[in-house]
Scaffold this active site. Structure first.
Site, short mmCIF file in Angstrom:
data_model
loop_
_atom_site.label_atom_id
_atom_site.label_comp_id
_atom_site.label_asym_id
_atom_site.label_seq_id
_atom_site.Cartn_x
_atom_site.Cartn_y
_atom_site.Cartn_z
N ASN A 1 -6.43 -14.62 -55.06
CA ASN A 1 -6.85 -13.47 -54.25
C ASN A 1 -6.58 -12.17 -54.99
O ASN A 1 -5.60 -12.06 -55.74
CB ASN A 1 -6.09 -13.44 -52.92
CG ASN A 1 -6.68 -12.38 -52.00
OD1 ASN A 1 -7.83 -12.49 -51.59
ND2 ASN A 1 -5.93 -11.32 -51.75
N TYR B 1 -3.35 -3.26 -52.14
CA TYR B 1 -2.25 -3.04 -51.21
C TYR B 1 -1.28 -2.04 -51.85
O TYR B 1 -0.84 -2.26 -52.98
CB TYR B 1 -1.47 -4.34 -50.93
CG TYR B 1 -2.33 -5.57 -50.66
CD1 TYR B 1 -3.20 -5.64 -49.58
CD2 TYR B 1 -2.22 -6.70 -51.49
CE1 TYR B 1 -3.96 -6.78 -49.34
CE2 TYR B 1 -2.97 -7.85 -51.24
CZ TYR B 1 -3.84 -7.89 -50.18
OH TYR B 1 -4.58 -9.01 -49.94
N ARG B 2 -0.96 -0.98 -51.14
CA ARG B 2 -0.11 0.07 -51.73
C ARG B 2 1.29 -0.46 -52.04
O ARG B 2 1.76 -1.43 -51.43
CB ARG B 2 -0.02 1.25 -50.77
CG ARG B 2 0.83 0.94 -49.57
CD ARG B 2 1.05 2.16 -48.71
NE ARG B 2 1.96 1.88 -47.63
CZ ARG B 2 1.64 1.96 -46.34
NH1 ARG B 2 0.43 2.33 -45.97
NH2 ARG B 2 2.55 1.70 -45.42
N TRP C 1 1.25 -5.72 -48.23
CA TRP C 1 0.08 -6.46 -47.72
C TRP C 1 0.32 -6.63 -46.23
O TRP C 1 1.33 -7.17 -45.79
CB TRP C 1 -0.14 -7.78 -48.45
CG TRP C 1 1.05 -8.63 -48.74
CD1 TRP C 1 2.09 -8.92 -47.91
CD2 TRP C 1 1.31 -9.30 -49.98
NE1 TRP C 1 2.97 -9.74 -48.53
CE2 TRP C 1 2.52 -10.00 -49.81
CE3 TRP C 1 0.64 -9.40 -51.20
CZ2 TRP C 1 3.09 -10.77 -50.82
CZ3 TRP C 1 1.21 -10.16 -52.20
CH2 TRP C 1 2.41 -10.83 -52.01
N GLU D 1 -12.32 -12.49 -55.48
CA GLU D 1 -12.86 -11.13 -55.61
C GLU D 1 -13.36 -10.86 -57.03
O GLU D 1 -14.26 -10.05 -57.23
CB GLU D 1 -11.79 -10.09 -55.22
CG GLU D 1 -11.60 -9.89 -53.71
CD GLU D 1 -10.70 -10.92 -53.03
OE1 GLU D 1 -10.20 -11.83 -53.73
OE2 GLU D 1 -10.51 -10.83 -51.80
N ASP E 1 -0.98 7.72 -43.79
CA ASP E 1 -1.98 6.66 -43.97
C ASP E 1 -3.41 7.14 -43.80
O ASP E 1 -3.65 8.30 -43.47
CB ASP E 1 -1.67 5.51 -43.00
CG ASP E 1 -1.64 4.18 -43.72
OD1 ASP E 1 -2.61 3.90 -44.45
OD2 ASP E 1 -0.66 3.43 -43.55
C1 FMN Z 1 -7.09 3.04 -51.06
C2 FMN Z 1 -6.84 1.81 -50.26
C3 FMN Z 1 -5.56 1.45 -49.94
C4 FMN Z 1 -5.29 0.30 -49.18
N1 FMN Z 1 -4.01 -0.03 -48.89
C5 FMN Z 1 -3.74 -1.17 -48.21
C6 FMN Z 1 -2.41 -1.55 -47.95
O1 FMN Z 1 -1.45 -0.89 -48.32
N2 FMN Z 1 -2.21 -2.72 -47.28
C7 FMN Z 1 -3.24 -3.52 -46.86
O2 FMN Z 1 -3.00 -4.56 -46.28
N3 FMN Z 1 -4.53 -3.15 -47.08
C8 FMN Z 1 -4.80 -2.01 -47.75
N4 FMN Z 1 -6.09 -1.66 -48.00
C9 FMN Z 1 -7.20 -2.48 -47.46
C10 FMN Z 1 -7.39 -3.74 -48.25
O3 FMN Z 1 -7.55 -3.48 -49.62
C11 FMN Z 1 -8.61 -4.50 -47.73
O4 FMN Z 1 -8.37 -4.84 -46.38
C12 FMN Z 1 -8.93 -5.75 -48.53
O5 FMN Z 1 -10.02 -6.43 -47.93
C13 FMN Z 1 -7.74 -6.67 -48.62
O6 FMN Z 1 -8.04 -7.77 -49.42
P1 FMN Z 1 -7.91 -9.24 -48.83
O7 FMN Z 1 -9.05 -9.38 -47.84
O8 FMN Z 1 -8.08 -10.11 -50.04
O9 FMN Z 1 -6.57 -9.34 -48.19
C14 FMN Z 1 -6.36 -0.51 -48.75
C15 FMN Z 1 -7.67 -0.15 -49.09
C16 FMN Z 1 -7.92 0.98 -49.83
C17 FMN Z 1 -9.34 1.33 -50.18
MN MN Z 2 -9.35 -11.79 -50.28
#
Ligand code: FMN
Ligand code: MN
Length: 489
Positions: free
Chosen positions: A168, A172-173, A186, A233, A282
């Site tokens: 995956n 995630y910050r 996450w 991805e 946020d």
């Molecule tokens: C700038 C930015 C920051 C983000 N920060 C977070 C975060 O801190 N935690 C989180 O869970 N998702 C965050 N997201 C959203 C995830 O990247 C998004 O939900 C993504 O689909 C997660 O990948 P996954 O589906 O493989 O879990 C952020 C998105 C962006 C564009």
């Molecule tokens: Mn994913």
């Protein structure tokens, strides 16, 4: 057009006058946020800060912060170019004749040509650091005054499901704790968090994690895309780029990272090491409160010779992440249509910060279909978070919020046309009385049928005939408005 790495994209942006370089020294604590905020709110250029106080590395921000730059990042002139290519796969029927088989072949070959490929040496490993300054080298920003500290805000976090081995990538910050430790934010519904939970099933305590800061823009976008779990991805990135993402093995862990990355952090999270993360200003426009998240331990940092540190600041919209979100809205529409075929269009207005509000137009063929669509959305991946769902007829232009509001106010009988329900809400939602759980509303703004309880004739919408419209356009000068008013809207 696709870009090999981040510098490639910057060269392109520079040639288009879309990169502004700032050579004076700036403070990563708050100052960059304020500069960026003023630029992003005007759809201004990407900003490259050459001298960030306390770091030898330049900082890039607002990379994706305009409609055009987002398209250019994906190497297209319109999202249709991408969705047309996707449609080829989603429309694919089982071949019934030899000729059909021949037709499918090039498409299958196209997909096999974009699966990630492994290379043995890579620029992202030009410099390998196992001790001494590591995270301390990075120009990590503090975004907002009441943030708990500095946060890496645009990292690609890579992990494998400890049971199935599926990869995956998610953005995630990560809050900086010290030179070798960060938080791993996450959220509970995300794929990375699921990998962490599955450690228990696998009998292990540690999950290896690689973090990429900066690489070609299509791959960064792919990390933000809400792909179904277990879909890689990097495959999406390859599809968007029309060429495979080239990966290299990490130095200290069993994961691969894009070989053209700028900076790579290798490390692990531990089931038993949770720490307080946040508060953080946020993308909702509010501070998310402090909460426990896994600590990420860095075992090695690698980087290119002259790496660029990429970041973003989220906050009240419009911000850079709005354009990433818009790309997802457009790219995922054909896939959503595969599951909910009556959908014509969707619109997630920025004021709804992704999850709070979704507008949907549908081709309505049977009574109560709007409710079926609402329920389907509440069951669909990250769309489940939708707090307000508005459903419209197919002929409503839902990209126009004024037109949509007009239809809601005129078509909805509040007693008959609302569903109020409850379910999981986005982890960042602050309106729900309890964490992770709250109310949702579905509003049916479609034309109502007799079978839906409508006992009167639904009125016909007024429209001028095209003959008269053409006549007035032709004669506009004759009416003597002298250019003060436009002859056409
Ligand atoms: C700038 C930015 C920051 C983000 N920060 C977070 C975060 O801190 N935690 C989180 O869970 N998702 C965050 N997201 C959203 C995830 O990247 C998004 O939900 C993504 O689909 C997660 O990948 P996954 O589906 O493989 O879990 C952020 C998105 C962006 C564009
Ligand atoms: Mn994913």
């Amino acid at each position: 057009m696709s870009y090999k790495n981040l510098s490639d994209f910057l060269t392109f942006l520079k040639s288009k006058g879309q990169l502004h370089v700032i050579s004076t020294e700036v403070d990563p604590i708050l100052e960059i946020t304020e500069i960026n905020d003023r630029i992003v709110k005007q759809e201004g250029p990407a900003l490259l800060f050459e001298r960030v106080k306390g770091s030898p590395f330049p900082l890039l921000i607002n990379t994706f912060g305009s409609h055009n730059r987002m398209l250019e990042a994906l190497g297209v002139n319109s999202y249709k170019e991408i969705t047309d290519r996707m449609e080829v796969f989603t429309e694919m029927k089982p071949p019934s004749s030899f000729m059909d088989k021949l037709k499918i072949l090039p498409k299958v070959i196209e997909l096999s040509h974009v699966t990630p490929k492994l290379v043995s040496s890579a620029p992202c490993q030009d410099v390998v650091l196992k001790e001494g300054p590591m995270l301390d080298l990075l120009p990590v920003v503090q975004c907002w005054p009441k943030d708990a500290g500095r946060f890496i805000t645009l990292p690609l976090v890579i992990s494998r499901d400890p049971v199935t081995g599926h990869r995956n990538v998610g953005v995630y910050r990560m809050q900086i704790f010290d030179n070798r430790t960060t938080a791993m934010h996450w959220q509970i519904h995300k794929d990375g968090a699921e990998h962490f939970r599955r450690l228990r099933e696998s009998g292990k305590e540690r999950l290896e994690v690689a973090v990429v800061i900066g690489c070609d823009p299509a791959t960064i976008y792919a990390g933000t895309a809400p792909l179904p779990k277990d879909m890689d991805e990097f495959l999406l990135a390859g599809f968007l780029k029309k060429e495979p993402v080239s990966l290299v093995k990490c130095k200290t862990i069993d994961l691969e990272v894009p070989s053209e990355a700028e900076i790579v952090l290798e490390g692990y999270v531990d089931l038993n090491d949770l720490r307080v993360e946040g508060p953080f200003g946020d993308h909702t426009g509010y501070y998310s409160p402090a909460k426990n998240f896994p600590a990420f331990h860095v075992t090695c940092m690698t980087h290119r010779k002259n790496p660029i540190y990429i970041t973003t600041v989220v906050g009240k919209p419009p911000m850079e992440d709005c354009y990433l979100g818009k790309a997802t809205e457009r790219i995922f529409l054909p896939l959503i249509r595969k599951m909910i075929p009556e959908i014509v269009d969707i619109h997630l207005p920025w004021e709804g910060v992704f999850h709070n509000c979704i507008l949907v137009s549908i081709k309505k063929s049977y009574p109560h279909q709007a409710r079926k669509v609402m329920n389907a959305i509440w069951g669909l991946g990250q769309m489940m978070f939708s707090k307000f769902i508005f459903i419209f007829d197919a002929d409503t232009n839902i990209q126009d919020l004024k037109e949509a509001a007009f239809k809601v106010f005129s078509h909805v009988d509040p007693k008959r046309d609302l569903i109020i329900t409850e379910g999981p809400v986005d982890e960042l939602d602050h309106s729900a009385s309890q964490h992770l759980w709250g109310g949702k509303i579905g509003i049916d703004a479609t034309t109502k049928l007799p079978e839906e309880g409508m006992q009167r004739i639904w009125p016909e919408e007024m429209r001028m005939t095209s003959e008269i419209q053409d006549l007035v356009t032709r004669r506009w000068r004759d009416y003597g408005f002298d250019g003060k008013f436009k002859g056409k809207s």
